[in-house]
Design a protein around this motif. Sequence first.
Motif, PDB file in Angstrom:
ATOM      1  N   LEU A 116       0.838  -1.199   0.000  1.00 37.87           N
ATOM      2  CA  LEU A 116       0.000   0.000   0.000  1.00 37.87           C
ATOM      3  C   LEU A 116       0.874   1.250   0.000  1.00 37.87           C
ATOM      4  N   SER A 117       1.944   1.186   0.805  1.00 42.59           N
ATOM      5  CA  SER A 117       2.883   2.294   0.872  1.00 42.59           C
ATOM      6  C   SER A 117       3.520   2.536  -0.493  1.00 42.59           C
ATOM      7  N   ALA A 118       3.888   1.431  -1.167  1.00 51.38           N
ATOM      8  CA  ALA A 118       4.521   1.556  -2.479  1.00 51.38           C
ATOM      9  C   ALA A 118       3.555   2.187  -3.470  1.00 51.38           C
ATOM     10  N   MET A 119       2.282   1.826  -3.368  1.00 48.40           N
ATOM     11  CA  MET A 119       1.298   2.442  -4.273  1.00 48.40           C
ATOM     12  C   MET A 119       1.219   3.938  -4.037  1.00 48.40           C
ATOM     13  N   GLU A 120       1.191   4.327  -2.754  1.00 51.79           N
ATOM     14  CA  GLU A 120       1.156   5.759  -2.451  1.00 51.79           C
ATOM     15  C   GLU A 120       2.324   6.471  -3.114  1.00 51.79           C
ATOM     16  N   MET A 121       3.512   5.844  -3.032  1.00 50.65           N
ATOM     17  CA  MET A 121       4.688   6.489  -3.613  1.00 50.65           C
ATOM     18  C   MET A 121       4.653   6.475  -5.134  1.00 50.65           C
ATOM     19  N   MET A 122       3.857   5.571  -5.718  1.00 51.20           N
ATOM     20  CA  MET A 122       3.693   5.597  -7.171  1.00 51.20           C
ATOM     21  C   MET A 122       2.538   6.508  -7.563  1.00 51.20           C
TER      22      MET A 122
ATOM     23  N   MET B  49       8.663  11.107  -8.460  1.00 49.40           N
ATOM     24  CA  MET B  49       9.575  10.485  -7.489  1.00 49.40           C
ATOM     25  C   MET B  49       9.426   8.975  -7.580  1.00 49.40           C
ATOM     26  N   GLY B  50      10.528   8.277  -7.398  1.00 47.01           N
ATOM     27  CA  GLY B  50      10.421   6.831  -7.282  1.00 47.01           C
ATOM     28  C   GLY B  50      10.962   6.435  -5.931  1.00 47.01           C
ATOM     29  N   MET B  51      10.474   5.339  -5.393  1.00 46.28           N
ATOM     30  CA  MET B  51      11.058   4.882  -4.139  1.00 46.28           C
ATOM     31  C   MET B  51      11.304   3.386  -4.215  1.00 46.28           C
TER      32      MET B  51
ATOM     33  N   LEU C  96       0.683  -9.866  -9.059  1.00 44.45           N
ATOM     34  CA  LEU C  96       0.973  -9.516 -10.454  1.00 44.45           C
ATOM     35  C   LEU C  96       2.338 -10.064 -10.854  1.00 44.45           C
ATOM     36  N   THR C  97       2.488 -10.372 -12.148  1.00 41.03           N
ATOM     37  CA  THR C  97       3.799 -10.808 -12.636  1.00 41.03           C
ATOM     38  C   THR C  97       4.750  -9.614 -12.645  1.00 41.03           C
ATOM     39  N   LEU C  98       6.040  -9.910 -12.870  1.00 46.92           N
ATOM     40  CA  LEU C  98       7.021  -8.830 -12.942  1.00 46.92           C
ATOM     41  C   LEU C  98       6.631  -7.820 -14.009  1.00 46.92           C
ATOM     42  N   PHE C  99       6.221  -8.328 -15.169  1.00 51.29           N
ATOM     43  CA  PHE C  99       5.834  -7.432 -16.256  1.00 51.29           C
ATOM     44  C   PHE C  99       4.721  -6.503 -15.788  1.00 51.29           C
ATOM     45  N   GLU C 100       3.699  -7.083 -15.173  1.00 56.17           N
ATOM     46  CA  GLU C 100       2.557  -6.269 -14.744  1.00 56.17           C
ATOM     47  C   GLU C 100       2.946  -5.317 -13.620  1.00 56.17           C
ATOM     48  N   ASN C 101       3.892  -5.737 -12.776  1.00 63.85           N
ATOM     49  CA  ASN C 101       4.361  -4.852 -11.720  1.00 63.85           C
ATOM     50  C   ASN C 101       4.997  -3.597 -12.289  1.00 63.85           C
ATOM     51  N   VAL C 102       5.850  -3.785 -13.303  1.00 62.43           N
ATOM     52  CA  VAL C 102       6.511  -2.617 -13.897  1.00 62.43           C
ATOM     53  C   VAL C 102       5.504  -1.816 -14.704  1.00 62.43           C
ATOM     54  N   ALA C 103       4.529  -2.514 -15.300  1.00 60.45           N
ATOM     55  CA  ALA C 103       3.521  -1.813 -16.104  1.00 60.45           C
ATOM     56  C   ALA C 103       2.528  -1.064 -15.232  1.00 60.45           C
ATOM     57  N   PHE C 104       2.462  -1.448 -13.945  1.00 63.89           N
ATOM     58  CA  PHE C 104       1.425  -0.898 -13.063  1.00 63.89           C
ATOM     59  C   PHE C 104       1.375   0.638 -13.043  1.00 63.89           C
ATOM     60  N   PRO C 105       2.503   1.316 -12.733  1.00 59.01           N
ATOM     61  CA  PRO C 105       2.401   2.782 -12.715  1.00 59.01           C
ATOM     62  C   PRO C 105       2.079   3.369 -14.093  1.00 59.01           C
ATOM     63  N   LEU C 106       2.552   2.707 -15.155  1.00 61.74           N
ATOM     64  CA  LEU C 106       2.265   3.215 -16.505  1.00 61.74           C
ATOM     65  C   LEU C 106       0.775   3.079 -16.822  1.00 61.74           C
ATOM     66  N   ARG C 107       0.213   1.932 -16.457  1.00 61.97           N
ATOM     67  CA  ARG C 107      -1.213   1.729 -16.713  1.00 61.97           C
ATOM     68  C   ARG C 107      -2.057   2.692 -15.892  1.00 61.97           C
TER      69      ARG C 107
ATOM     70  N   LEU D 130      13.256  -1.815  -8.587  1.00 62.62           N
ATOM     71  CA  LEU D 130      13.962  -0.665  -9.154  1.00 62.62           C
ATOM     72  C   LEU D 130      13.423  -0.360 -10.548  1.00 62.62           C
ATOM     73  N   ALA D 131      13.186  -1.412 -11.343  1.00 67.52           N
ATOM     74  CA  ALA D 131      12.615  -1.210 -12.676  1.00 67.52           C
ATOM     75  C   ALA D 131      11.261  -0.511 -12.568  1.00 67.52           C
ATOM     76  N   ARG D 132      10.489  -0.900 -11.561  1.00 61.90           N
ATOM     77  CA  ARG D 132       9.182  -0.269 -11.388  1.00 61.90           C
ATOM     78  C   ARG D 132       9.328   1.186 -10.953  1.00 61.90           C
ATOM     79  N   ALA D 133      10.337   1.433 -10.089  1.00 55.97           N
ATOM     80  CA  ALA D 133      10.516   2.799  -9.588  1.00 55.97           C
ATOM     81  C   ALA D 133      10.907   3.759 -10.705  1.00 55.97           C
ATOM     82  N   ILE D 134      11.591   3.245 -11.759  1.00 61.39           N
ATOM     83  CA  ILE D 134      11.996   4.150 -12.840  1.00 61.39           C
ATOM     84  C   ILE D 134      11.015   4.119 -14.002  1.00 61.39           C
ATOM     85  N   ALA D 135       9.890   3.416 -13.834  1.00 58.32           N
ATOM     86  CA  ALA D 135       8.945   3.264 -14.950  1.00 58.32           C
ATOM     87  C   ALA D 135       8.442   4.603 -15.463  1.00 58.32           C
TER      88      ALA D 135
END
Lengths: 259, 285
Positions: A128-134, B102-104, B115-126, B170-175
């Motif tokens: 949940l925290s990670a989602m907030e940061m995204m 910002m990414g964390m 979610l799979t890795l692909f979907e995890n990285v795609a998550f912020p983009l979607r 990290l890949a997700r944080a830089i998406a």
Amino acid sequence: MIAMLASLGHRSLDFFKRLGRGSLFLLRVLASLPSLARRPGLVVKQIWATGVLSLVIIVISGAFVGMVLGLQGYNTLVTFGAEESLGLVVATSLLRELGPVVAALLFAGRAGTALTAEIGFMKATEQLSAMEMMAVDPMRRIVAPRFVAAIIAMPLLAAIFTAVGVLGGYFCGVGLLGVDDGSFWSQMQAKVLLIDDVVNGVVIKGLVFGAVISWIAVFEGYDAIPTSEGVSSATTRTVVHSSLAVLGLDFVLTGLMFN
Amino acid sequence: MRPHATLKPDLATPSDPTHSETLVRIRDLHFRRGQRAIFDGIDLDIPRGRITAILGPSGTGKTTLLRLIGAQLAPAAGTVEVDGRDLHRLSLVELYAHRKRMGMLFQSGALLTDLTLFENVAFPLREHTRLPASMLRSLVLMKLEMVGLRGARDLYPRELSGGMARRAALARAIALDPMMILYDEPFSGQDPISMGILVRLIKQLNDALGITSVLVSHDVAETCTIADYIYVLSGAKIVGAGTPEELRAADSPTVRQFMGGLPDGPVPFHFPGKAYLDDLLELPA
């Protein structure tokens, strides 16, 4: 004596603090509902998870409750020679009380706990925290769709429970004990009222119970202490609190509706 | 975003925050948890485009500091400005708009487990863009390629080792191509190989993409190899600051204890308590 009073005071303070937190949480959930209009898919997916996956337990329990009603109802009615009314007795007791209440208790155990555990686990693993940061608001993305889905699913499950229950009563009464087929259905058709029985019972009670259970479940999950122990005790609280709330509210609603 | 700022630079304020060298400016930061002061008046500047590390013994609130920079926590007093804006005065909508930049990287990775890795990285983009499927796919594969996990795109987080999970996170944080990444203990619990990979990745991201990196850690050796500037945090205060070389030569006993890894010193080995002898002689109640 003083210590007892003090602990009583502490407990009630804790209770009201929690109630206050829960109410504020509910306001936040309600505020994030409009965003769901743009993402109906999220709700549909959760209706599947909370509703469709609860179907098996609802159908099986409905059948057994209906069959027991058929047996017990017949035994009582036959002493007055009124076994023709079995259909009416089974249908009204299911529509007004047993359908919504038992379905709600089962729903709290099956879907409510799953909601609490899922959200609590997501909190404990920082998802949940990670989602907030995204920049994704977990209230909108996680909590709101689950809350709405449970409210939609609950009356539907209560209706299915009731329908299956009537069939169970029919199976026992007509099939096994020899009540007349025609009078079983015609009495039901003549005496069961759409507003008084169906809407008041299954629909309104179902909606109210659904709202209370999903509120408690998502709040307990979101408010859980982020450890395995915290999540497990939150799950327990969901079952206990929502079952008590359902039974208490049922009494109040019945008093208001059928007085 | 700010057409006036670029077309008509305001001469009265030559240090326009959007162009200043400092990306994060923390002033007189106070934060308490219960009775305990976690931060007691901290000033800290994080320059744009560099790697800034915050070192300190565990339990000094390094992660809390990152959460304050990400505005997941609010300070008791003081300000946290990122890119010239006081985060804790923003509305929720503004804050969320800001967080897209910002990414964390969480210590646990915090990948979405269903979610799979692909979907995890795609998550912020979607969530934040309406990209066509083919472009989304290319973008996600590019991010995964960067961290060397393109081949693992169909795996679920539970199937990954700790190091792989952190690289995936990290890949997700830089998406969303952020301007800044906050790294929470990126090296802890990593074997030497994945530690080396992470060190190289952080450096690469910083050099190639110009991403400002803020890194909290207690791994002195690894941090010193990549950090441009280091703050040492201890006892709710900043006790030392400088480049890695400056810190190694520092006189402050706390900094020397920490940089040298000495078990006892100004940071006591013992958790505060009553005297040892009294404790032993006391009869149980």
